[in-house]
Write a protein that holds these residues in place. Structure first.
Motif, PDB file in Angstrom:
ATOM      1  N   ARG A 285     -26.044  38.882  -1.662  1.00  0.00           N
ATOM      2  CA  ARG A 285     -24.942  39.821  -1.388  1.00  0.00           C
ATOM      3  C   ARG A 285     -25.377  41.269  -1.617  1.00  0.00           C
ATOM      4  NH1 ARG A 285     -19.237  39.359  -2.033  1.00  0.00           N
ATOM      5  NH2 ARG A 285     -18.342  41.158  -0.943  1.00  0.00           N
ATOM      6  N   LEU A 286     -26.258  41.490  -2.605  1.00  0.00           N
ATOM      7  CA  LEU A 286     -26.726  42.841  -2.906  1.00  0.00           C
ATOM      8  C   LEU A 286     -27.956  43.230  -2.098  1.00  0.00           C
ATOM      9  CD1 LEU A 286     -26.329  42.685  -6.793  1.00  0.00           C
ATOM     10  CD2 LEU A 286     -24.852  43.901  -5.186  1.00  0.00           C
ATOM     11  N   SER A 287     -28.438  42.320  -1.267  1.00  0.00           N
ATOM     12  CA  SER A 287     -29.640  42.597  -0.481  1.00  0.00           C
ATOM     13  C   SER A 287     -29.352  43.609   0.622  1.00  0.00           C
ATOM     14  CB  SER A 287     -30.179  41.296   0.113  1.00  0.00           C
ATOM     15  OG  SER A 287     -31.259  41.549   0.985  1.00  0.00           O
ATOM     16  N   ASP A 288     -30.411  44.322   1.023  1.00  0.00           N
ATOM     17  CA  ASP A 288     -30.301  45.256   2.142  1.00  0.00           C
ATOM     18  C   ASP A 288     -30.322  44.539   3.492  1.00  0.00           C
ATOM     19  OD1 ASP A 288     -30.245  47.379   0.361  1.00  0.00           O
ATOM     20  OD2 ASP A 288     -32.434  47.601   0.360  1.00  0.00           O
ATOM     21  N   ASN A 289     -30.672  43.258   3.467  1.00  0.00           N
ATOM     22  CA  ASN A 289     -30.688  42.467   4.695  1.00  0.00           C
ATOM     23  C   ASN A 289     -29.249  42.134   5.091  1.00  0.00           C
ATOM     24  OD1 ASN A 289     -30.975  40.565   6.735  1.00  0.00           O
ATOM     25  ND2 ASN A 289     -32.733  39.565   5.761  1.00  0.00           N
ATOM     26  N   PRO A 290     -28.769  42.612   6.235  1.00  0.00           N
ATOM     27  CA  PRO A 290     -27.366  42.371   6.606  1.00  0.00           C
ATOM     28  C   PRO A 290     -27.057  40.898   6.839  1.00  0.00           C
ATOM     29  CG  PRO A 290     -28.558  43.389   8.429  1.00  0.00           C
ATOM     30  CD  PRO A 290     -29.471  43.426   7.252  1.00  0.00           C
ATOM     31  N   VAL A 291     -28.039  40.126   7.329  1.00  0.00           N
ATOM     32  CA  VAL A 291     -27.793  38.699   7.563  1.00  0.00           C
ATOM     33  C   VAL A 291     -27.548  37.977   6.244  1.00  0.00           C
ATOM     34  CG1 VAL A 291     -28.758  36.575   8.504  1.00  0.00           C
ATOM     35  CG2 VAL A 291     -29.171  38.754   9.674  1.00  0.00           C
ATOM     36  N   SER A 292     -28.399  38.229   5.245  1.00  0.00           N
ATOM     37  CA  SER A 292     -28.219  37.606   3.931  1.00  0.00           C
ATOM     38  C   SER A 292     -26.912  38.042   3.285  1.00  0.00           C
ATOM     39  CB  SER A 292     -29.407  37.957   3.030  1.00  0.00           C
ATOM     40  OG  SER A 292     -30.609  37.482   3.566  1.00  0.00           O
ATOM     41  N   SER A 293     -26.609  39.334   3.390  1.00  0.00           N
ATOM     42  CA  SER A 293     -25.399  39.840   2.759  1.00  0.00           C
ATOM     43  C   SER A 293     -24.143  39.226   3.374  1.00  0.00           C
ATOM     44  CB  SER A 293     -25.363  41.369   2.886  1.00  0.00           C
ATOM     45  OG  SER A 293     -24.208  41.897   2.301  1.00  0.00           O
ATOM     46  N   TRP A 294     -24.091  39.165   4.689  1.00  0.00           N
ATOM     47  CA  TRP A 294     -22.912  38.613   5.343  1.00  0.00           C
ATOM     48  C   TRP A 294     -22.812  37.100   5.147  1.00  0.00           C
ATOM     49  CZ3 TRP A 294     -18.659  40.762   7.154  1.00  0.00           C
ATOM     50  CH2 TRP A 294     -18.668  42.126   7.414  1.00  0.00           C
ATOM     51  N   ALA A 295     -23.956  36.404   5.093  1.00  0.00           N
ATOM     52  CA  ALA A 295     -23.933  34.962   4.846  1.00  0.00           C
ATOM     53  C   ALA A 295     -23.380  34.663   3.453  1.00  0.00           C
ATOM     54  CB  ALA A 295     -25.339  34.377   5.001  1.00  0.00           C
ATOM     55  N   ALA A 296     -23.800  35.453   2.453  1.00  0.00           N
ATOM     56  CA  ALA A 296     -23.285  35.266   1.094  1.00  0.00           C
ATOM     57  C   ALA A 296     -21.796  35.584   1.037  1.00  0.00           C
ATOM     58  CB  ALA A 296     -24.058  36.147   0.116  1.00  0.00           C
ATOM     59  N   TRP A 297     -21.381  36.625   1.738  1.00  0.00           N
ATOM     60  CA  TRP A 297     -19.952  36.966   1.756  1.00  0.00           C
ATOM     61  C   TRP A 297     -19.130  35.856   2.405  1.00  0.00           C
ATOM     62  CZ3 TRP A 297     -16.424  37.437   5.691  1.00  0.00           C
ATOM     63  CH2 TRP A 297     -15.195  37.995   5.345  1.00  0.00           C
ATOM     64  N   ALA A 298     -19.640  35.281   3.516  1.00  0.00           N
ATOM     65  CA  ALA A 298     -18.910  34.219   4.210  1.00  0.00           C
ATOM     66  C   ALA A 298     -18.797  32.974   3.332  1.00  0.00           C
ATOM     67  CB  ALA A 298     -19.605  33.886   5.523  1.00  0.00           C
ATOM     68  N   TYR A 299     -19.859  32.653   2.608  1.00  0.00           N
ATOM     69  CA  TYR A 299     -19.824  31.502   1.701  1.00  0.00           C
ATOM     70  C   TYR A 299     -18.757  31.706   0.624  1.00  0.00           C
ATOM     71  CZ  TYR A 299     -21.460  28.002  -1.649  1.00  0.00           C
ATOM     72  OH  TYR A 299     -21.539  26.935  -2.511  1.00  0.00           O
ATOM     73  N   THR A 300     -18.780  32.878  -0.006  1.00  0.00           N
ATOM     74  CA  THR A 300     -17.807  33.169  -1.061  1.00  0.00           C
ATOM     75  C   THR A 300     -16.388  33.153  -0.513  1.00  0.00           C
ATOM     76  OG1 THR A 300     -19.474  34.520  -2.168  1.00  0.00           O
ATOM     77  CG2 THR A 300     -17.197  34.822  -2.859  1.00  0.00           C
ATOM     78  N   TRP A 301     -16.216  33.716   0.678  1.00  0.00           N
ATOM     79  CA  TRP A 301     -14.880  33.755   1.296  1.00  0.00           C
ATOM     80  C   TRP A 301     -14.350  32.347   1.545  1.00  0.00           C
ATOM     81  CZ3 TRP A 301     -14.059  31.987   6.402  1.00  0.00           C
ATOM     82  CH2 TRP A 301     -12.753  32.164   6.875  1.00  0.00           C
TER      83      TRP A 301
END
Length: 328
Positions: free
Chosen positions: A101-117
């Motif tokens: 989620r804290l990564s600068d990689n947008p794919v990783s960040s959005w994937a972590a956000w979607a999982y949490t959501w």
């Protein structure tokens, strides 16, 4: 010859004959509201204790007989296994998701956000039922091999994901979503200047996270993690809906067998209270360990608090002790 000062001699003589000032009479501050509230609480505690001791419906003789019954102790062991395994998955997954989620990689960040959501947005009971019926989604057999290619290993779905495995996966994956937010909050609590200073020294991001950020973030991470562990101990009772015989389910089964509801509920409550107390004590000492460096003095241990309370009680019994020590 030295000159004689008559005025100084007169002052010394007058000081010698002056009487000693009277002792200060300290009057303790009256707090009627505090005394009244303490009396009310003592009366309520006395009533509660009287009910616990003299109410025959609790069946304390049956509680002592069934507290270590083999069915109950086996269910306690299942409850502990569920708690430990689910928290291991939750903490590990939470750290990974927080870093993503804290990564600068947008794919990783959005994937972590979607999982949490997703996992925070659906009830854990629904997730338990979903994993229990996973064979209806993927089929009776699950294959392992090359993605979108040939599969080399085929296993029966219900053999891979048993009732216990479904409970562990559901509880652990759900906990990972909450732990990710706890870890993320702890990481963000560390001053960015320390990260920048470490990067200027040539340290890589992973080493900065392990050696600088996480040790300081633990002071923020540990308290809610302890609460989540205690909550997981009790949330594991939901596994009974998919056939896992844990503590609550074993108590319910015993009630239908012996037709004694209250004693078995008391047995389950005593086991939960025991492990909650053990986890709370462990959480306290872990918090105390990571408090080093944040304050000049570590928080007192329960034994030190007991000694301090005893000392304060003695001083309150004699309010003139400090005054006497000051006059000496």
């Amino acid at each position: 010859m030295s000159e004689i000062n008559p005025a100084a001699d007169a002052d010394d003589a007058s000081a010698a004959v002056l009487p000693r000032p009277p002792a200060i009479r300290a009057v303790p501050l009256r707090r009627p509201g505090r005394v009244l509230s303490a009396l009310v609480l003592l009366v309520l505690l006395a009533m509660f204790g009287h009910m616990l001791i003299f109410n025959p419906n609790f069946g304390w003789d049956l509680v002592g007989q069934w507290l270590f019954w083999h069915t109950i102790t086996a269910a306690v062991w299942i409850t502990l296994q569920l708690t430990v395994l689910a928290m291991l998955i939750g903490v590990t997954g939470g750290v990974v998701l927080a870093v993503m989620r804290l990564s600068d990689n947008p794919v990783s960040s959005w994937a972590a956000w979607a999982y949490t959501w997703f996992f925070r947005g659906t009830p854990v009971l629904v997730q338990l039922l979903f994993w229990h019926e996973i064979a209806a989604l993927v089929g009776q057999e699950v294959g392992f091999g090359i993605p979108f290619g040939p599969q080399f290993l085929h296993l029966h779905t219900n053999d891979v994901i048993t009732d216990f495995g479904a409970a562990v996966l559901a509880l652990g994956l759900n906990e990972a979503a909450y732990m990710s937010e706890i870890v993320r909050a702890g990481v963000l609590s560390v001053d960015e200047g320390q990260t920048e200073a470490a990067a200027s020294l040539g340290m890589r991001r992973g080493k900065i996270m392990r050696r600088i950020v996480l040790p300081q973030a633990m002071r923020v991470i540990i308290p809610p993690t302890g609460n989540e562990t205690i909550s997981m101990l009790k949330t594991s009772s939901l596994a009974s809906v998919i056939g896992v015989v844990e503590l609550t389910d074993a108590s319910e089964s015993a009630i239908h067998l012996y037709f004694k509801a209250i004693p078995f509920y008391v047995v389950a409550a005593l086991w939960y209270l025991f492990f909650t107390t053990v986890l709370s004590i462990g959480q306290y000492y872990v918090e105390r360990y990571y408090a080093r460096g944040s304050s000049r003095s570590l928080p007192p241990t329960p034994f030190q608090k007991l000694l301090r309370a005893n000392l304060l009680l003695r001083r309150r019994r004699d309010p003139y002790t400090e005054i006497r020590e000051g006059l000496r």
